[in-house]
Design a protein around this motif. Sequence first.
Motif, short mmCIF file in Angstrom:
data_model
loop_
_atom_site.label_atom_id
_atom_site.label_comp_id
_atom_site.label_asym_id
_atom_site.label_seq_id
_atom_site.Cartn_x
_atom_site.Cartn_y
_atom_site.Cartn_z
N ILE A 267 0.79 -1.20 -0.13
CA ILE A 267 -0.15 -0.12 0.08
C ILE A 267 0.83 1.21 0.15
CG2 ILE A 267 -1.47 1.36 1.46
CD1 ILE A 267 -2.92 -1.19 2.17
N GLN A 268 2.00 1.31 0.75
CA GLN A 268 2.91 2.41 0.73
C GLN A 268 3.55 2.53 -0.38
OE1 GLN A 268 3.45 4.47 3.31
NE2 GLN A 268 4.46 5.77 1.90
N ARG A 269 3.74 1.77 -1.18
CA ARG A 269 4.45 1.75 -2.87
C ARG A 269 3.33 2.29 -3.70
NH1 ARG A 269 6.51 -3.95 -4.37
NH2 ARG A 269 5.12 -4.47 -2.72
N LEU A 270 2.06 1.79 -3.52
CA LEU A 270 1.13 2.39 -4.46
C LEU A 270 0.82 3.87 -4.08
CD1 LEU A 270 -1.47 -0.74 -4.36
CD2 LEU A 270 -0.06 0.22 -6.28
N GLU A 271 1.01 4.16 -2.66
CA GLU A 271 0.59 5.61 -2.46
C GLU A 271 1.75 6.52 -2.79
OE1 GLU A 271 -0.02 5.58 1.81
OE2 GLU A 271 -1.96 5.20 1.91
N ASP A 272 2.89 5.93 -2.78
CA ASP A 272 4.15 6.70 -3.22
C ASP A 272 3.95 7.13 -4.86
OD1 ASP A 272 5.19 6.76 -0.86
OD2 ASP A 272 6.82 5.18 -1.04
N ARG A 273 3.59 6.06 -5.47
CA ARG A 273 3.43 6.00 -6.98
C ARG A 273 2.17 7.17 -7.39
NH1 ARG A 273 3.12 0.17 -9.86
NH2 ARG A 273 3.17 1.72 -11.77
N VAL A 274 0.90 7.10 -6.50
CA VAL A 274 0.00 8.02 -6.62
C VAL A 274 0.37 9.34 -6.49
CG1 VAL A 274 -2.26 8.86 -5.86
CG2 VAL A 274 -1.79 6.39 -6.28
N GLN A 275 1.33 9.64 -5.61
CA GLN A 275 1.70 10.97 -5.12
C GLN A 275 2.66 11.42 -6.33
OE1 GLN A 275 3.72 10.63 -1.52
NE2 GLN A 275 1.90 10.68 -0.18
N VAL A 276 3.46 10.54 -6.80
CA VAL A 276 4.43 11.12 -8.00
C VAL A 276 3.31 11.32 -9.12
CG1 VAL A 276 5.98 10.11 -9.76
CG2 VAL A 276 6.38 9.58 -7.38
N LEU A 277 2.60 10.36 -9.56
CA LEU A 277 1.57 10.66 -10.68
C LEU A 277 0.92 12.27 -10.42
CD1 LEU A 277 0.11 7.47 -11.55
CD2 LEU A 277 1.66 8.69 -12.79
N GLU A 278 0.23 12.47 -9.04
CA GLU A 278 -0.40 13.82 -8.73
C GLU A 278 0.67 14.80 -8.83
OE1 GLU A 278 -1.75 13.02 -4.80
OE2 GLU A 278 -3.62 12.12 -5.46
N ARG A 279 1.73 14.45 -8.50
CA ARG A 279 2.73 15.76 -8.57
C ARG A 279 3.02 15.84 -10.02
NH1 ARG A 279 7.89 13.80 -6.44
NH2 ARG A 279 6.31 12.74 -5.43
N ILE A 280 3.09 15.14 -11.00
CA ILE A 280 3.48 15.20 -12.32
C ILE A 280 2.43 15.89 -12.79
CG2 ILE A 280 3.52 14.04 -14.56
CD1 ILE A 280 5.26 12.08 -13.19
N VAL A 281 1.12 15.42 -12.70
CA VAL A 281 -0.08 16.30 -13.05
C VAL A 281 -0.35 17.67 -12.86
CG1 VAL A 281 -2.65 16.17 -13.54
CG2 VAL A 281 -1.06 14.01 -13.83
N THR A 282 -0.40 17.86 -11.49
CA THR A 282 -0.45 19.06 -10.82
C THR A 282 0.59 19.97 -10.68
OG1 THR A 282 -0.10 18.43 -8.62
CG2 THR A 282 -2.36 18.11 -9.77
N ASP A 283 1.58 19.72 -10.58
CA ASP A 283 2.61 20.78 -10.18
C ASP A 283 3.42 21.32 -11.52
OD1 ASP A 283 2.32 20.26 -7.66
OD2 ASP A 283 4.27 19.28 -7.03
#
Length: 103
Positions: free
Chosen positions: A53-69
């Motif tokens: 779950i931690q790995r999945l959350e990390d991946r989602v955070q990276v994707l969110e950062r790519i899309v939003t930031d």
Amino acid sequence: MDAGTLGVMIPIIALMIPIVAIWTKHQQKIAEMQLGATAEQTAEKAAQYASHIQRLEDRVQVLERIVTDRGYDIATQIEALRDQRRVDDGPGVPLGLEMKERV
């Protein structure tokens, strides 16, 4: 019951009491060991799930950062990749087929 039968039953019952007590203790130890093994397996699985779950959350955070930031426009990127593929493919003729001459 006559006196002879009663005289035989009393020692038999007296000997069975400690045997039953020993058997009960043994069964209790087996149950505790099984409980300990089950708890250990459950803890291992919980740790694996938490890691996953931690790995999945990390991946989602990276994707969110790519899309939003960075302000990426995903549709524009996909179209750019499609355009690039069209240019790289050449005139669009599949491999192994000759172009027919037009009359």
